[in-house]
Design a protein around this motif. Structure first.
Motif, short mmCIF file in Angstrom:
data_model
loop_
_atom_site.label_atom_id
_atom_site.label_comp_id
_atom_site.label_asym_id
_atom_site.label_seq_id
_atom_site.Cartn_x
_atom_site.Cartn_y
_atom_site.Cartn_z
N ARG A 112 0.83 -1.21 0.00
CA ARG A 112 0.00 0.00 0.00
C ARG A 112 0.86 1.26 0.00
NH1 ARG A 112 -3.35 -3.05 3.65
NH2 ARG A 112 -2.41 -2.01 5.45
N VAL A 113 1.96 1.26 0.76
CA VAL A 113 2.86 2.43 0.81
C VAL A 113 3.38 2.74 -0.59
CG1 VAL A 113 5.13 3.24 1.57
CG2 VAL A 113 3.56 2.22 3.21
N ILE A 114 3.86 1.71 -1.30
CA ILE A 114 4.41 1.92 -2.64
C ILE A 114 3.32 2.43 -3.59
CG2 ILE A 114 5.45 0.78 -4.64
CD1 ILE A 114 6.69 -1.23 -2.58
N THR A 115 2.15 1.80 -3.53
CA THR A 115 1.03 2.18 -4.41
C THR A 115 0.63 3.63 -4.17
OG1 THR A 115 0.23 -0.10 -4.39
CG2 THR A 115 -1.33 1.61 -5.08
N ASP A 116 0.51 4.01 -2.91
CA ASP A 116 0.11 5.38 -2.57
C ASP A 116 1.18 6.39 -2.97
OD1 ASP A 116 -1.59 7.35 -0.85
OD2 ASP A 116 0.47 7.56 -0.11
N HIS A 117 2.43 6.11 -2.60
CA HIS A 117 3.51 7.09 -2.80
C HIS A 117 3.83 7.32 -4.27
CE1 HIS A 117 3.69 7.17 1.38
NE2 HIS A 117 4.97 7.01 1.62
N ILE A 118 3.71 6.27 -5.09
CA ILE A 118 4.07 6.45 -6.50
C ILE A 118 3.08 7.37 -7.20
CG2 ILE A 118 2.80 4.51 -7.52
CD1 ILE A 118 6.40 5.68 -8.35
N ARG A 119 1.83 7.38 -6.75
CA ARG A 119 0.84 8.26 -7.36
C ARG A 119 1.18 9.73 -7.08
NH1 ARG A 119 -4.12 7.39 -4.76
NH2 ARG A 119 -5.27 8.22 -6.53
N GLY A 120 1.49 10.01 -5.82
CA GLY A 120 1.88 11.39 -5.47
C GLY A 120 3.17 11.80 -6.14
N THR A 121 4.10 10.86 -6.22
CA THR A 121 5.41 11.13 -6.83
C THR A 121 5.25 11.52 -8.29
OG1 THR A 121 6.64 9.68 -5.34
CG2 THR A 121 7.58 10.05 -7.52
N VAL A 122 4.45 10.76 -9.03
CA VAL A 122 4.23 11.03 -10.46
C VAL A 122 3.68 12.44 -10.65
CG1 VAL A 122 2.73 10.45 -12.39
CG2 VAL A 122 4.03 8.66 -11.24
N MET A 123 2.70 12.83 -9.85
CA MET A 123 2.10 14.16 -9.99
C MET A 123 3.10 15.26 -9.65
SD MET A 123 -0.90 13.90 -11.16
CE MET A 123 -2.31 12.80 -11.34
N MET A 124 3.87 15.07 -8.60
CA MET A 124 4.84 16.09 -8.19
C MET A 124 5.92 16.30 -9.25
SD MET A 124 5.24 15.23 -4.13
CE MET A 124 6.16 16.72 -3.67
N VAL A 125 6.46 15.20 -9.77
CA VAL A 125 7.50 15.32 -10.80
C VAL A 125 6.93 15.96 -12.06
CG1 VAL A 125 9.14 14.06 -12.25
CG2 VAL A 125 8.81 13.38 -9.87
N SER A 126 5.69 15.60 -12.41
CA SER A 126 5.04 16.19 -13.57
C SER A 126 4.90 17.70 -13.42
CB SER A 126 3.66 15.57 -13.78
OG SER A 126 2.94 16.23 -14.80
N ASP A 127 4.69 18.15 -12.19
CA ASP A 127 4.54 19.59 -11.92
C ASP A 127 5.88 20.33 -11.85
OD1 ASP A 127 1.84 19.63 -11.95
OD2 ASP A 127 1.57 19.51 -9.79
N GLY A 128 6.99 19.62 -12.11
CA GLY A 128 8.30 20.28 -12.16
C GLY A 128 9.09 20.23 -10.88
N ILE A 129 8.61 19.48 -9.87
CA ILE A 129 9.34 19.35 -8.61
C ILE A 129 10.40 18.26 -8.77
CG2 ILE A 129 9.14 18.85 -6.14
CD1 ILE A 129 6.20 19.78 -6.37
N LEU A 130 11.60 18.52 -8.26
CA LEU A 130 12.67 17.55 -8.30
C LEU A 130 13.10 17.19 -6.89
CD1 LEU A 130 14.89 19.01 -11.18
CD2 LEU A 130 13.55 16.92 -11.25
N PRO A 131 13.57 15.97 -6.66
CA PRO A 131 14.01 15.58 -5.32
C PRO A 131 15.15 16.48 -4.83
CG PRO A 131 13.81 13.65 -6.74
CD PRO A 131 13.68 14.86 -7.62
#
Length: 781
Positions: free
Chosen positions: A176-195
């Motif tokens: 569940r952690v991986i499933t949840d986090h990858i969704r947020g990660t995809v949106m954030m990177v798409s919006d131009g945020i970088l680690p």
């Protein structure tokens, strides 16, 4: 123009008519004192009394400290007794999963005062929120959001990667952690945020690394989140088409961060294991908070992973100490920010000068101004006059001097009066627009209230303007070449150079640097007109002007535009046309932080001087090679070939010299139970040559082990090789060279039949070879 009645009736219409939910499965809650809401639900909507629940402030009154607040009404869906707790009193408000609240209507109608009383708001408003994923759970009749179709497909892909089945064991949390986090990660990177380690980038990094760690817990080896991201993108791209357009970029960012974390976590585990071993030797069973914090802060090592590994070793973690270290770090960061935001002059002047006092800035239109000295500051004190040689700060009523801000350095120049002259070395702006000119009285005396001429160094200003305008061109070119995720992370605009920091996840290639450089120079040659306009922030946004996310802008902003090529919000000074920049040259590109790259570049005279220096170096190199600059490369290639041939000949000669010593080495071998132990020293051989020599000796020894050493520079090298039968009789070359290298202040190891090691003390080589013989003797069976 609408309030409680409309909000309630529209909500009911949506859930019953649009979503088609059966009315007999819907319930609502209201604030216990909100009779108005009760009347609307009961009389207007027609909801039966037993379906309306009055609840207290804790559940149905929204407020956060003082300010606007009000009662709320929530809509619940009855998912059936099979999902309930089975208790006879199970109803709305029960902690079980039967009644799910999915819509909250907040009626903001009061204003809470500091004394805890409430007054009615003159303008009431509605704050309504509905859980989209909860709605999907209800409409698809599933148990949780992880079983909603689009999310379930991501979850299934995670299970496939890990080779596990969801719903059967302890792995479910990680899935569940991986499933949840990858969704947020995809949106954030798409919006131009970088680690990164700050702000939004830090949130993204934590999401990615937590998901990556849970992948390891599931037994997944290597980067995998970037592959799961493809499924998340596929499931969401219909609603968010930009995800499909940026898929390659999103996956690349995720994979790069995964690879960084893999290196980090391996290093962190090694360091943590060393810490644990040290604590156990000291008979301690608690890992200190400062050690846990170091792992977290330096290596990005999660506290929960530290806790888990320490627990496996029988240790606990001082989490209070960890939190104290974390709090101290945050406090230091806050203080540093506070100190950056406050200038020393600002603190000194606040008490003595009218806070409403402002300096009129005329530097956009003029290089000089007729001004009056309002204040003179000498040694942190306000004075009426200053004389030659004294360092002063001057406040004028108007100025052409640009104050350092937005990455652009301040103007320099002169303030000249009838009795004196000040060389201005810097200028800063404090408060709401007070300009402080710092400098030295070069001639005569200056006095408060005197009329003076303030004039800037025009040539220097133009050099700064070249670099600033080209910085905008560079920003645009980087976005065109690398992608729209590139955003400014900092800059320096000086007369002699420009520095531009930007968010990007990997080093630029030579080809990318060349493309950016060529594009900027092409725009310079296009002689684009540079225009400056003032407008509202909203209008600037509509026109597509670039803005810095972290920057705070007023209602009125300054927009700098270069033709139809670039448009940015900027308060700096610029050229009239791009052609005035003359030339652009990137001199370096490198990383300054995780996810942040830096370009250093030159324009105008600086770029020309750079090429002059390059030409001078080429001529010097050509002279040293005794050829022309045009023939230098061919000459270097010839010399390189000759050098390689000479080095090869030297190695062959070394091999011949070593071969002549073979009989001596083999003749001096020690024999133990029919097996030979031979040692030899061959100085000036590198490790490759030493290995080759050892191989030759092993092929001649018959049965036994050969240990060789070499001194080259300030390093000692050791190689040991054994025949097959020697290994069968107990010889282990790895352990032999380990003992030898230890004597020379080094270490190493390897296989039973072959090993190598290094040492720092060449004076101990002979002793090391003696110990190697003893170690070999002890191994023979």
């Amino acid at each position: 123009d609408y309030f409680k009645k409309e909000a309630i009736t529209w909500a009911w219409e949506f859930v019953t008519k649009v979503m088609g939910m059966p009315e007999d499965r819907l319930y609502v809650s209201i604030y216990e004192e909100d009779d108005e809401a009760f009347e609307i639900w009961n009389r207007e909507v027609g909801l039966a009394l037993e379906r309306i629940f009055r609840m207290g402030k804790e559940d149905n009154f929204w407020e956060h400290g003082i300010g606007p607040c009000g009662p709320c009404s929530e809509i619940y869906f009855d998912r059936g007794p099979e999902r309930g707790c089975g208790k006879p009193d199970c109803t709305v408000g029960c902690d079980c999963d039967r009644y799910i609240e999915f819509w909250n209507l907040v009626f903001t109608q009061f204003n809470r005062q500091e004394d805890g009383t409430y007054t009615k708001l003159e303008k009431k408003n509605i704050d309504t929120g509905m859980g989209l994923e909860r709605l999907a759970v209800i409409m698809q009749d599933v148990d949780s959001i992880f079983e909603v179709d689009t999310i379930r497909r991501i979850l299934d892909h995670v299970c496939k990667k890990a080779g596990v089945v969801y719903g059967r064991g302890d792995e479910d949390v990680s899935i569940r952690v991986i499933t949840d986090h990858i969704r947020g990660t995809v949106m954030m990177v798409s919006d131009g945020i970088l680690p990164s380690n700050e702000g939004r980038g830090y949130v993204l990094r934590r999401l990615l690394r937590r998901a990556a760690r849970h992948g390891r817990l599931l037994g997944i080896k290597g980067p995998f989140l970037y592959d799961v991201a493809k499924v998340a993108i596929r499931e969401s791209c219909e609603a968010y088409p930009e995800l499909a357009e940026k898929e390659e970029y999103i996956c690349k960012v995720i994979k790069t961060e995964e690879e960084r974390f893999a290196a980090t976590i391996d290093q962190g585990i090694a360091i943590l294991n060393a810490m644990i071993a040290e604590l156990k030797m000291e008979n301690k069973d608690v890992l200190p908070g400062n050690m846990a914090f170091k792992l977290h802060d330096t290596y990005g090592f999660p506290l929960d992973l530290t806790r888990e590994i320490a627990g496996e070793a029988g240790l606990t973690v001082d989490e209070e100490g960890f939190m104290a270290e974390m709090a101290e770090q945050k406090n230091k960061a806050r203080m540093a920010l506070k100190n950056r935001e406050m200038s020393a002059w600002g603190r000194d002047l606040a008490a003595g000068i009218d806070k409403d006092l402002k300096t009129e800035f005329v530097g956009y239109e003029s290089y000089s101004s007729e001004s009056r000295i309002l204040h003179i500051i000498l040694d942190d004190e306000q004075v009426n006059s200053a004389q030659q040689g004294e360092e002063v700060t001057i406040i004028l009523d108007r100025t052409p001097f640009y104050a350092e801000s937005g990455g652009q350095v301040a103007d320099t120049g002169y303030i000249t009066g009838k009795d004196g002259k000040v060389r201005v070395n810097g200028c800063v702006k404090v408060g709401e627009g007070l300009y402080l000119h710092t400098g030295v009285v070069e001639e005569g005396i200056i006095e408060k209230d005197a009329h003076v001429t303030a004039s800037i160094d025009v040539e220097r200003r133009l050099a700064i303007a070249r670099n600033h305008t080209v910085t905008h061109l560079l920003h645009k070119a980087l976005r065109n070449v690398l992608g729209d995720h590139v955003t400014q992370a900092g800059s320096l605009v000086a007369p002699d150079r420009l520095r531009f920091d930007f968010r990007h996840f990997e080093a630029m290639t030579k080809e990318e640097i060349k493309r950016v450089e060529d594009e900027v120079n092409a725009r310079i040659l296009d002689d684009l007109k540079v225009t400056v306009r003032e407008m509202s922030v909203d209008e600037a946004n509509r026109l597509g002007a670039m803005a810095l996310f972290e920057e705070k802008y007023g209602d009125l902003v300054r927009v700098v535009q270069a033709g139809d090529y670039s448009m940015e919000l900027c308060g700096g000074t610029h050229l009239k046309s791009t052609a005035q920049a003359g030339l652009f040259k990137i001199v370096s590109e490198g990383g300054v932080a995780a996810g942040v790259r830096r370009i250093e570049a030159l324009t105008g005279k600086g770029a020309l001087e750079y090429y002059d220096q390059v030409e001078e170096k080429l001529e010097s190199i050509a002279a040293a090679l005794r050829t022309s600059p045009q023939e230098s490369l061919k000459r270097v290639e010839t010399l390189n070939s000759e050098l390689k041939a000479a080095l090869k000949e030297i190695e062959q000669l070394k091999a011949k010299l070593a071969s002549s010593s073979f009989d001596e080495v083999l003749g001096g071998a020690v024999e133990v139970s029919g097996m030979k132990i031979a040692t030899g020293r061959f100085d000036q051989l590198d490790m490759d040559s030493l290995r080759n020599t050892c191989e030759n000796l092993r092929s001649r020894i018959g049965s036994g082990v050969v240990v060789l050493a070499s001194s080259l520079g300030d390093k000692a090298s050791f190689v040991a090789m054994a025949t097959k039968d020697a290994v069968e009789r107990g010889i282990h070359c790895g352990n032999i060279v380990k003992e030898a290298a230890k004597a020379a202040g080094g270490g190493g190891g390897g296989r039973p039949d072959m090993a190598q090691a290094g040492g720092k003390d060449t004076s101990k080589i002979d002793e090391a070879l003696r110990l190697a013989v003893e170690a070999a003797k002890a191994q023979v069976k």
